[in-house]
Write an enzyme that holds these catalytic residues in place. Structure first.
Site, PDB file in Angstrom:
ATOM      1  N   CYS A 262       0.815  -1.226   0.000  1.00  0.00           N
ATOM      2  CA  CYS A 262       0.000   0.000   0.000  1.00  0.00           C
ATOM      3  C   CYS A 262       0.844   1.270   0.000  1.00  0.00           C
ATOM      4  CB  CYS A 262      -0.948   0.000   1.196  1.00  0.00           C
ATOM      5  SG  CYS A 262      -1.995  -1.452   1.231  1.00  0.00           S
TER       6      CYS A 262
ATOM      7  N   HIS B 256      -3.067   7.010   3.105  1.00  0.00           N
ATOM      8  CA  HIS B 256      -3.551   5.769   2.499  1.00  0.00           C
ATOM      9  C   HIS B 256      -4.966   5.516   3.030  1.00  0.00           C
ATOM     10  CE1 HIS B 256      -4.074   1.727   1.301  1.00  0.00           C
ATOM     11  NE2 HIS B 256      -3.768   1.178   2.451  1.00  0.00           N
TER      12      HIS B 256
ATOM     13  N   ASN C 267     -10.158  -0.136   0.443  1.00  0.00           N
ATOM     14  CA  ASN C 267      -8.699  -0.023   0.420  1.00  0.00           C
ATOM     15  C   ASN C 267      -8.191  -0.539  -0.932  1.00  0.00           C
ATOM     16  OD1 ASN C 267      -5.961  -0.434   0.696  1.00  0.00           O
ATOM     17  ND2 ASN C 267      -6.084  -1.330   2.748  1.00  0.00           N
TER      18      ASN C 267
HETATM   19  N1  COA Z   1     -18.824  -8.461   9.990  1.00  0.00           N
HETATM   20  C1  COA Z   1     -19.242  -8.743  11.233  1.00  0.00           C
HETATM   21  N2  COA Z   1     -18.427  -9.121  12.224  1.00  0.00           N
HETATM   22  C2  COA Z   1     -17.113  -9.181  11.942  1.00  0.00           C
HETATM   23  C3  COA Z   1     -16.604  -8.899  10.663  1.00  0.00           C
HETATM   24  C4  COA Z   1     -17.514  -8.529   9.660  1.00  0.00           C
HETATM   25  N3  COA Z   1     -17.139  -8.233   8.395  1.00  0.00           N
HETATM   26  N4  COA Z   1     -15.268  -9.061  10.685  1.00  0.00           N
HETATM   27  C5  COA Z   1     -14.942  -9.430  11.934  1.00  0.00           C
HETATM   28  N5  COA Z   1     -16.054  -9.514  12.681  1.00  0.00           N
HETATM   29  C6  COA Z   1     -16.164  -9.906  14.096  1.00  0.00           C
HETATM   30  C7  COA Z   1     -15.049 -10.832  14.519  1.00  0.00           C
HETATM   31  O1  COA Z   1     -15.348 -12.161  14.156  1.00  0.00           O
HETATM   32  C8  COA Z   1     -15.064 -10.632  16.009  1.00  0.00           C
HETATM   33  O2  COA Z   1     -16.119 -11.367  16.553  1.00  0.00           O
HETATM   34  P1  COA Z   1     -15.940 -12.097  17.993  1.00  0.00           P
HETATM   35  O3  COA Z   1     -15.714 -10.972  18.948  1.00  0.00           O
HETATM   36  O4  COA Z   1     -17.241 -12.781  18.149  1.00  0.00           O
HETATM   37  O5  COA Z   1     -14.762 -12.979  17.837  1.00  0.00           O
HETATM   38  C9  COA Z   1     -15.408  -9.145  16.155  1.00  0.00           C
HETATM   39  O6  COA Z   1     -16.016  -8.758  14.910  1.00  0.00           O
HETATM   40  C10 COA Z   1     -14.220  -8.274  16.429  1.00  0.00           C
HETATM   41  O7  COA Z   1     -13.196  -8.652  15.539  1.00  0.00           O
HETATM   42  P2  COA Z   1     -11.856  -7.872  15.460  1.00  0.00           P
HETATM   43  O8  COA Z   1     -10.997  -8.448  14.375  1.00  0.00           O
HETATM   44  O9  COA Z   1     -11.259  -7.748  16.811  1.00  0.00           O
HETATM   45  O10 COA Z   1     -12.424  -6.451  15.005  1.00  0.00           O
HETATM   46  P3  COA Z   1     -11.698  -5.069  14.879  1.00  0.00           P
HETATM   47  O11 COA Z   1     -12.424  -4.054  15.642  1.00  0.00           O
HETATM   48  O12 COA Z   1     -10.210  -5.181  15.079  1.00  0.00           O
HETATM   49  O13 COA Z   1     -11.942  -4.734  13.336  1.00  0.00           O
HETATM   50  C11 COA Z   1     -10.749  -4.731  11.274  1.00  0.00           C
HETATM   51  C12 COA Z   1     -11.420  -5.586  12.341  1.00  0.00           C
HETATM   52  C13 COA Z   1     -10.162  -5.652  10.216  1.00  0.00           C
HETATM   53  C14 COA Z   1     -11.800  -3.817  10.652  1.00  0.00           C
HETATM   54  C15 COA Z   1      -9.646  -3.871  11.931  1.00  0.00           C
HETATM   55  O14 COA Z   1      -8.802  -4.679  12.728  1.00  0.00           O
HETATM   56  C16 COA Z   1      -8.813  -3.139  10.948  1.00  0.00           C
HETATM   57  O15 COA Z   1      -9.296  -2.270  10.249  1.00  0.00           O
HETATM   58  N6  COA Z   1      -7.516  -3.441  10.871  1.00  0.00           N
HETATM   59  C17 COA Z   1      -6.633  -2.814   9.910  1.00  0.00           C
HETATM   60  C18 COA Z   1      -6.873  -3.440   8.571  1.00  0.00           C
HETATM   61  C19 COA Z   1      -6.244  -2.671   7.454  1.00  0.00           C
HETATM   62  O16 COA Z   1      -6.570  -1.544   7.247  1.00  0.00           O
HETATM   63  N7  COA Z   1      -5.346  -3.323   6.716  1.00  0.00           N
HETATM   64  C20 COA Z   1      -4.712  -2.814   5.599  1.00  0.00           C
HETATM   65  C21 COA Z   1      -3.605  -1.915   6.005  1.00  0.00           C
HETATM   66  S1  COA Z   1      -2.676  -1.461   4.625  1.00  0.00           S
END
Ligand code: COA
Length: 339
Positions: free
Chosen positions: A127, A267, A297
């Site tokens: 990215c 980004h 993204n």
């Molecule tokens: N819909 C509904 N629930 C979802 C889900 C979705 N699309 N994706 C994950 N969940 C659930 C998980 O299963 C988890 O459930 P549980 O508590 O029952 O286990 C809960 O939501 C929390 O998951 P978690 O991964 O801790 O959520 P989060 O708040 O960290 O959000 C992201 C997840 C991916 C949105 C977040 O971590 C993020 O944005 N990370 C950076 C990703 C990114 O930008 N990457 C590219 C960088 S270049």
């Protein structure tokens, strides 16, 4: 050494096909409400069947060439930033050269004897690809002053998303961007400075399979490792830290403070990440440009998609100080200062 680098033209392209959060509701256990509140994303564009990233990269390149008011034969380098290349080989840059009708001999007519042929290659800084590309272009321009560089970002991550994984598949979209970079003539924006970083100790955090690690033979079926995998929470924290620290470092190096910045384009990964970076820098939110709700993204292409829209809205202006910052798999990160 002369490090002058101008952005002389800019173009972008996304596939027509769209996937909304409601489309995801139909194929997995998720909701529009969850996706919007955790990421800010509402829809993303994805390649249609039979379409390739070379198609959108070509369109973005033509727009940048027209925007720069140059003839395509003036191009001396095609550099493509991608972490989702069309093929392992040849490079998308060479495919683009063919599609644009460029060859090493067409370059010979207009460039100096020090740089007698068209140079094409891809590079992967995930990215952060656009920011890395600016620095690579600055180096080429310093070495070969008459260069006209086509820097392209092209991503088709939808082809490497595991649509059974709700935490990753909802985040990404496809898109391409292109700029013409030179150190002479009319220009849109000047690239003042660039600062880059990488840390291989975190290479496990975001991975995309399908390389030679995959010991395939004809007829094999792929498993999850073929697709994008990510440790979301860790990436979130590193992204905020990386983009904020690199931006402050670049400002300090140029004897500037956050108050001097007119526009901040990060980004476009996640609205919460962008807000957290903005808070760390104490930059006023009205200077922070976002458009990820429409595209998700798009990896290396996200900054160019945002720059194009900021330009259309009159927010990205020649002479105004614009700070760009990106973060991605590797880990890689970088910031750039435009005016
Ligand atoms: N819909 C509904 N629930 C979802 C889900 C979705 N699309 N994706 C994950 N969940 C659930 C998980 O299963 C988890 O459930 P549980 O508590 O029952 O286990 C809960 O939501 C929390 O998951 P978690 O991964 O801790 O959520 P989060 O708040 O960290 O959000 C992201 C997840 C991916 C949105 C977040 O971590 C993020 O944005 N990370 C950076 C990703 C990114 O930008 N990457 C590219 C960088 S270049």
């Amino acid at each position: 050494m002369n490090s002058t680098c101008y952005i002389a033209g800019l173009g972008t392209s996304v596939p027509e096909k769209k996937l909304s959060n409601f489309d995801f509701e139909k194929i997995m256990d998720t909701s529009n409400e969850w996706i919007v509140s955790r990421t800010g994303i509402k829809t993303r564009h994805v390649l249609a069947e039979g379409q390739n990233i070379s198609d959108i990269a070509y369109e973005a390149s033509l727009k940048a060439i027209v925007d720069a008011k140059i003839d395509k034969s003036e191009i001396t380098h095609i550099l493509v930033a991608t972490c989702s290349p069309q093929k392992l080989s040849p490079s998308l840059a060479c495919i683009l050269a063919q599609n644009l009708g460029l060859s090493s001999t067409s370059g010979l007519q207009t460039i100096s004897t020090h740089n007698p042929s068209l140079v094409c290659f891809d590079f992967n800084a995930a990215c952060s690809g656009f920011i890395y590309g600016l620095e690579i272009a600055r180096a080429f321009l310093a070495l070969h002053s008459n260069s006209t560089i086509l820097l392209v970002t092209a991503e088709g991550l939808s082809r490497r998303l595991n649509f059974q994984d709700r935490t990753t598949s909802i985040l990404f979209g496809d898109g391409a961007g292109a700029v013409i970079l030179r150190n002479h003539g009319d220009y849109l924006y000047k690239v003042h400075d660039v600062s880059l970083g990488s840390d291989g100790d975190y290479c496990d955090l975001i991975q995309i399979g399908g390389g030679t690690e995959f010991e395939a033979k004809v007829g094999d079926v792929v498993d999850e490792s073929f697709f994008l995998t990510m440790q979301g929470r860790e990436v979130f924290k590193s992204a905020v830290r990386g983009m904020a620290q690199e931006s402050l470092k670049l400002l300090e190096k140029n004897s500037l403070t956050v108050n001097d910045i007119d526009l901040f384009i990060t980004h476009q990964a996640n609205l919460r990440i962008i807000e957290a970076v903005g808070e760390r820098l104490s930059i006023s939110q009205d200077k922070v440009f976002t458009n990820l709700e429409k595209y998700g993204n798009t990896s290396a292409s996200s900054i160019l998609l945002a720059m194009e829209e900021a330009r259309e809205q009159g927010k990205l202006k020649k002479g105004a100080k614009t700070l760009l910052t990106a973060f991605g798999s590797g880990l890689t990160w970088g910031s750039a200062l435009l005016s």
